[in-house]
Design a protein around this motif. Structure first.
Motif, short mmCIF file in Angstrom:
data_model
loop_
_atom_site.label_atom_id
_atom_site.label_comp_id
_atom_site.label_asym_id
_atom_site.label_seq_id
_atom_site.Cartn_x
_atom_site.Cartn_y
_atom_site.Cartn_z
N GLY A 129 32.24 93.87 -3.56
CA GLY A 129 30.32 93.46 -4.90
C GLY A 129 29.06 93.09 -3.05
O GLY A 129 29.38 93.79 -2.31
N PHE A 130 28.38 93.02 -4.14
CA PHE A 130 26.81 92.56 -3.24
C PHE A 130 26.25 91.69 -2.93
O PHE A 130 26.69 90.88 -3.44
N TYR A 131 26.09 91.58 -1.54
CA TYR A 131 26.07 90.48 -1.07
C TYR A 131 24.69 90.04 0.01
O TYR A 131 23.86 91.01 0.19
N VAL A 132 23.63 88.38 -1.13
CA VAL A 132 22.64 88.90 -0.20
C VAL A 132 22.96 87.47 1.61
O VAL A 132 24.01 86.27 1.41
N VAL A 133 22.65 87.88 2.12
CA VAL A 133 23.51 87.51 4.31
C VAL A 133 21.82 86.66 4.33
O VAL A 133 20.28 87.30 4.45
N THR A 134 21.93 86.01 5.03
CA THR A 134 20.86 84.76 5.76
C THR A 134 21.88 84.03 7.01
O THR A 134 23.08 83.91 7.21
N LYS A 135 21.25 84.22 7.99
CA LYS A 135 21.16 83.74 9.23
C LYS A 135 20.69 82.09 9.35
O LYS A 135 19.62 81.76 9.28
N ASN A 136 21.60 81.48 10.34
CA ASN A 136 21.52 79.89 10.43
C ASN A 136 21.23 79.87 11.73
O ASN A 136 22.64 78.76 12.49
N ASP A 137 20.52 80.32 12.95
CA ASP A 137 20.51 79.51 14.43
C ASP A 137 21.18 78.26 14.68
O ASP A 137 21.63 77.86 16.02
N ARG A 138 20.09 78.12 13.61
CA ARG A 138 20.69 76.64 14.78
C ARG A 138 21.92 76.07 14.56
O ARG A 138 22.42 74.41 15.08
N GLU A 139 22.47 76.25 12.72
CA GLU A 139 24.23 75.43 12.44
C GLU A 139 25.09 76.99 12.95
O GLU A 139 26.11 76.34 12.60
N ARG A 140 24.35 77.49 13.81
CA ARG A 140 25.47 78.69 13.87
C ARG A 140 26.49 79.84 13.13
O ARG A 140 27.49 79.59 12.83
N LYS A 141 25.90 79.61 11.86
CA LYS A 141 26.23 80.30 10.66
C LYS A 141 25.88 81.03 9.64
O LYS A 141 23.63 81.13 9.73
N SER B 128 25.13 82.30 6.22
CA SER B 128 25.79 82.11 4.58
C SER B 128 25.76 84.03 4.40
O SER B 128 24.57 84.52 3.75
N LEU B 129 26.20 83.96 3.16
CA LEU B 129 27.27 84.88 2.15
C LEU B 129 26.36 84.50 0.90
O LEU B 129 27.56 83.70 0.51
N ARG B 130 26.31 85.01 0.19
CA ARG B 130 25.77 84.66 -1.22
C ARG B 130 25.91 85.87 -2.25
O ARG B 130 25.09 86.88 -2.33
N ARG B 131 27.36 85.86 -3.16
CA ARG B 131 27.10 87.42 -3.71
C ARG B 131 26.73 87.34 -5.00
O ARG B 131 25.94 85.77 -5.80
N VAL B 132 25.81 88.39 -5.14
CA VAL B 132 24.84 88.35 -6.50
C VAL B 132 25.67 89.91 -7.58
O VAL B 132 26.64 90.56 -6.46
N ALA B 133 24.65 89.69 -8.46
CA ALA B 133 25.70 90.69 -9.66
C ALA B 133 25.34 92.07 -8.82
O ALA B 133 25.87 93.04 -9.76
N ALA B 134 23.92 92.81 -8.31
CA ALA B 134 23.15 93.56 -8.09
C ALA B 134 22.40 93.76 -7.09
O ALA B 134 22.75 92.40 -6.73
N ASN B 135 22.49 94.81 -6.42
CA ASN B 135 21.63 94.44 -5.30
C ASN B 135 20.10 94.61 -6.28
O ASN B 135 19.78 95.58 -6.55
N THR B 136 19.53 94.27 -5.09
CA THR B 136 17.70 93.07 -5.48
C THR B 136 17.52 94.29 -4.82
O THR B 136 15.97 93.51 -4.68
N GLY C 249 17.40 94.29 0.03
CA GLY C 249 18.56 93.25 1.09
C GLY C 249 19.91 93.03 1.00
O GLY C 249 19.94 92.45 1.71
N ALA C 250 20.36 92.84 -0.42
CA ALA C 250 21.80 93.54 -0.33
C ALA C 250 22.52 94.00 0.68
O ALA C 250 22.10 95.27 0.52
N VAL C 251 23.75 93.60 0.97
CA VAL C 251 24.77 94.25 1.35
C VAL C 251 26.16 94.61 0.76
O VAL C 251 26.66 93.21 -0.54
N TYR C 252 26.92 96.00 0.87
CA TYR C 252 27.91 95.82 -0.56
C TYR C 252 29.26 95.57 0.20
O TYR C 252 29.39 96.33 1.91
N LEU C 253 29.88 94.71 0.33
CA LEU C 253 31.41 94.33 0.58
C LEU C 253 32.18 95.16 0.07
O LEU C 253 32.56 94.70 -1.15
#
Length: 189
Positions: free
Chosen positions: A3-15, A17-25, A27-31
């Motif tokens: 499926g498709f995931y929206v990816v965000t990065k937090n350098d302070r926490e060094r994490k 986050s991948l948030r699954r979405v139902a469709a590519n709106t 900027g989402a990536v396909y896994l």
């Protein structure tokens, strides 16, 4: 189940986050199935995941957080080591040698923060702020020459004999964390 995931990065926490979405709106990536299987357990679900009134494209189902290597991303400073002395800007020592700090005689030397003493190596984003203590620095000037390098020069008056010269460096990382190192000190002869 790919499926498709929206990816965000937090350098302070060094994490990441991948948030699954139902469709590519956009900027989402396909896994693929294999990539999804490699994700850790979800850390939570979006509050609207079970609502059917929302369009499928905005209905999030799960959020995954993946820590990434601490050596990647911007450097974060937590420890700064010794401020060092050099007569020529090439050979460094943790102390000022005897005979250098003679009141009434001109002095000229370089200082830096020992790069090996930094918690994480400078990736080019650190800011170095050198500062001399006011007592014991009469007649002396400090000039920043380049990243992690300053020059101390001048002639101190004879009344500085017995006073302690002290210079230190505070390092600030890109996130605004500020840490001060170990001062370089010497009593005027």
């Amino acid at each position: 189940m790919a499926g498709f995931y929206v990816v965000t990065k937090n350098d302070r926490e060094r994490k990441i986050s991948l948030r699954r979405v139902a469709a590519n709106t956009g900027g989402a990536v396909y896994l693929s199935d294999a990539a999804e299987a490699a994700l850790p357990a979800p850390t939570g679900t979006m509050p609207f995941a079970d609502l059917t009134t929302w369009a499928a494209a905005v209905k999030d189902t799960a959020v995954y957080q993946v820590p990434y290597d601490a050596d990647k991303g911007p450097s974060v400073i937590t420890v700064v080591g010794q401020t060092q002395y050099s007569a020529d800007g090439n050979t460094w020592a943790n102390t000022i040698p005897d005979g250098v700090m003679v009141a009434g005689s001109p002095v000229e030397f370089f200082i830096r923060t020992n790069p090996a003493g930094l918690t994480r190596a400078d990736d080019g984003s650190y800011q170095y702020n050198f500062l001399m203590q006011t007592v014991g620095s009469g007649g002396i000037s400090l000039i920043n020459i380049s990243r992690n390098l300053a020059k101390v020069a001048g002639t101190t008056p004879l009344d500085q004999v017995g006073m302690t010269f002290s210079v230190n460096c505070t390092v600030i990382d890109i996130s605004g964390n500020s840490v001060t190192g170990t001062a370089l000190t010497k009593v005027w002869e």
